[in-house]
Every structure is written in C-alpha cells, then in structure tokens.
Design an enzyme around this catalytic site. Structure first.
Site, mmCIF file in Angstrom:
data_model
loop_
_atom_site.group_PDB
_atom_site.id
_atom_site.type_symbol
_atom_site.label_atom_id
_atom_site.label_comp_id
_atom_site.label_asym_id
_atom_site.label_seq_id
_atom_site.Cartn_x
_atom_site.Cartn_y
_atom_site.Cartn_z
ATOM 1 N N LYS A 1 -2.691 0.395 -2.059
ATOM 2 C CA LYS A 1 -2.705 1.369 -0.965
ATOM 3 C C LYS A 1 -1.549 2.358 -1.121
ATOM 4 O O LYS A 1 -1.719 3.565 -0.946
ATOM 5 C CB LYS A 1 -2.628 0.633 0.387
ATOM 6 C CG LYS A 1 -3.914 -0.111 0.712
ATOM 7 C CD LYS A 1 -3.789 -1.107 1.860
ATOM 8 C CE LYS A 1 -5.080 -1.912 1.970
ATOM 9 N NZ LYS A 1 -5.055 -3.003 2.957
ATOM 10 N N GLN B 1 -1.230 -5.740 6.982
ATOM 11 C CA GLN B 1 -2.073 -6.464 6.030
ATOM 12 C C GLN B 1 -2.381 -7.865 6.566
ATOM 13 O O GLN B 1 -1.487 -8.589 6.989
ATOM 14 C CB GLN B 1 -1.367 -6.547 4.668
ATOM 15 C CG GLN B 1 -2.218 -7.121 3.558
ATOM 16 C CD GLN B 1 -3.419 -6.262 3.192
ATOM 17 O OE1 GLN B 1 -3.392 -5.042 3.316
ATOM 18 N NE2 GLN B 1 -4.484 -6.888 2.743
ATOM 19 N N ASP C 1 -7.194 1.226 10.288
ATOM 20 C CA ASP C 1 -8.022 0.117 9.798
ATOM 21 C C ASP C 1 -9.286 -0.033 10.653
ATOM 22 O O ASP C 1 -10.246 -0.686 10.233
ATOM 23 C CB ASP C 1 -7.222 -1.193 9.910
ATOM 24 C CG ASP C 1 -6.866 -1.794 8.568
ATOM 25 O OD1 ASP C 1 -7.515 -1.453 7.568
ATOM 26 O OD2 ASP C 1 -5.940 -2.628 8.540
#
Ligand code: GUN
Length: 288
Positions: free
Chosen positions: A53, A97, A120
C-alpha cells in the site's frame, strides 16, 4: 475453449496511471491526498500488504503515513492515535490493517474511524450507505471486482451471481454490489447444502473462501465468469494459488481472474481511488 484472462495487474496499472495524473492535478491546486496506514504487531502477511500500500501511494504521488505499533499497545492508545488522525487535515484516508491482536476490539477500532476518512469502507455507516444506494466508500476488494467485470463489458444485469464465502470484507459486500448492478445473487458458505448444485448455476462465480483449490472445474458452468479472490500459499511448494483450480476452471469459463495478478492488484488500486475521492470531498467541503 480456454477462458480469456482478466488481468487485474494490467487494469490496475492503467487505473494507477490515471490516478497519478489526477493526484498531480490536485497537487497543483494545493490538495495532496494523504493516507495513514496503521499496522499493529508483526504478522508477516499484514506487513507485506501494508508495504504494498505504501509503495502504491508513493508511485501515484499520494502522501503516505505509515504508522507501526508493537503488539503490546492498548486499545485506548490506538483509539487515541485514530482520533488524532481523524482531526489531521493532511490525512484523507485512515486504514487500520486487520487482523488486530486479540487484546484489541476490532469493532471499536473500525467504528472510531471517521466515516469520511474510512477509505476501506468498513465502518457500519459506509456499509449502510452502500446497502441503501447512497454515496459511500466502497470496500476495496469488492469494488475492484466490479471494475474488473465491467472492464470486459461483461453484462451483469439479470445474471445469476453466486458468491462462495460470507466475510464482511469480501463475500457480503460483493454480493450487494452485484445486486446494485441488477444481478440475482446467491450467497453460499461453509454450511451450504449441496454447494456444487449452487455453483453450477452461476453465470458469474465469486470464490472468496480462503481455501486453496477449493473449487474444481466440475463446479463451474460452461461459459461462466470466474472471479477468484483467494490468496493461498501452498505449504508444499510455497506457490500462491486461488480458491479455484485454475487449470481446470479455465477450460470451462469464458473469463477468469488469475492468482496472482488478478483481484489482488485491484484492491490496492481502489484504495488509492477512495483516498483521492476523499481528498476531493474534503476540498469541496472546505469551499462551501
Ligand atoms: N486485511 C486483509 N484485507 C484487508 C483490507 O482490505 N483492509 C484492511 N484494513 N485490512 C485487511
């Protein structure tokens, strides 16, 4: 006849080039999209995703803030960090994460992220907005899957989409996105009776179970579109394989996504897309 491959790698590159151009234009107006990625602990798979990322942000000109914390931090501390980033005007996207260590409540953490920075698309507010057809950050893997199908002009309306897997990150939302495109959607999972009977009805089959080579070729209807979300490392050879037996499935399918180089690269690309979208949303708000 062998299936046509839908290369996520190629589509992701095309989209990343477009994103880089857009970031360049925004930067000239003084708007630099910023993404904060928070990693707790030392899980090697998570570390490798997070690195990917960061690299993708750098390649497209997005400001990337990588924050790493030891496994031992408290939930309270992490919530404090998220609060700080919620207030930070240089940050437009916040990604924590997953999975988190067991000592930290994942739901509480996701709900603490400002829905306007939840690139997200995991916050219940964004999930609710998505399900009711409002503007929302779409979860990146499902969003990438829809983009891959559309990139081949495959029609979705009226098609029977069978989703195998019901995770909050992939299975559940991808079914919703196909429903929005006017597909008929069936969800299958570990308790589904007679899975083969179900998958054989799929015009578009989405495999998101996380089990290596779980779906053999005889589970696939002739001419089906096969989307393989699985990323499984075989212990015997160290090779990455999907949830579908690729060599068998490609003889049945009309289109198929490979592993690696399929859905994976699209997930990060849609994260970049959502971050840029968020920066544009904030810029519009500040002008009002
Ligand atoms: N863990 C596995 N996939 C994802 C993802 O898409 N986002 C986050 N935050 N964590 C993950």
């Amino acid at each position: 006849m062998a299936a046509e491959i839908i290369s996520g790698k190629e589509l992701a590159q095309t989209k990343r080039n477009e994103i880089a151009l857009e970031v360049q234009k925004l930067s000239q107006e003084g708007i630099v999209p910023g993404l904060a990625v928070l990693l707790v602990g030392n899980d090697p798979a998570s570390r490798s995703y997070v690195k990917g990322k960061d690299k993708a942000c750098k390649e497209t000109g997005i400001h990337s803030l990588m924050l790493e914390y030891p496994e031992t931090i408290t939930e309270e501390f992490l919530l404090g960090e998220i609060d700080r980033l919620n207030q930070d005007p240089s940050i437009h996207g916040i990604l924590v994460q997953l999975p988190l260590p067991n000592s930290i409540n994942e739901t509480a953490v996701i709900e603490s992220i400002s829905p306007e920075k939840d690139v997200d698309g995991f916050h219940p507010i964004n999930i609710g907005r998505m399900m009711t057809g409002q503007d929302a950050f779409l979860p990146c893997t499902p969003f990438g899957i829809i983009e891959m199908v559309k990139s081949k002009q495959i029609s979705i309306e009226g098609k029977h989409v069978v989703v195998v897997g019901r995770s909050n990150i992939v299975g559940k939302p991808v079914g919703q996105l196909f429903l929005k495109e006017n597909a008929t959607v069936t969800y299958c999972h570990s308790r589904t009776a007679n899975l083969k009977e179900m998958t054989l009805q799929a015009d578009i089959l989405v495999a998101a179970v996380g089990k290596a080579n779980f779906l053999p070729g005889d589970y696939i209807k002739e001419g089906a579109v096969v989307i393989d979300v699985g990323v499984n490392r075989l212990e015997s050879t160290g090779k990455l394989v999907g949830d579908v037996v690729f060599e068998e499935a490609k003889e049945k399918a009309s289109y198929i996504t490979p592993v690696p180089g399929g859905v994976g690269p699209m997930t990060i690309t849609m994260l970049l897309h959502n971050t840029v979208q968020s920066a544009k949303n904030f810029a519009l708000l500040s002008r009002k």
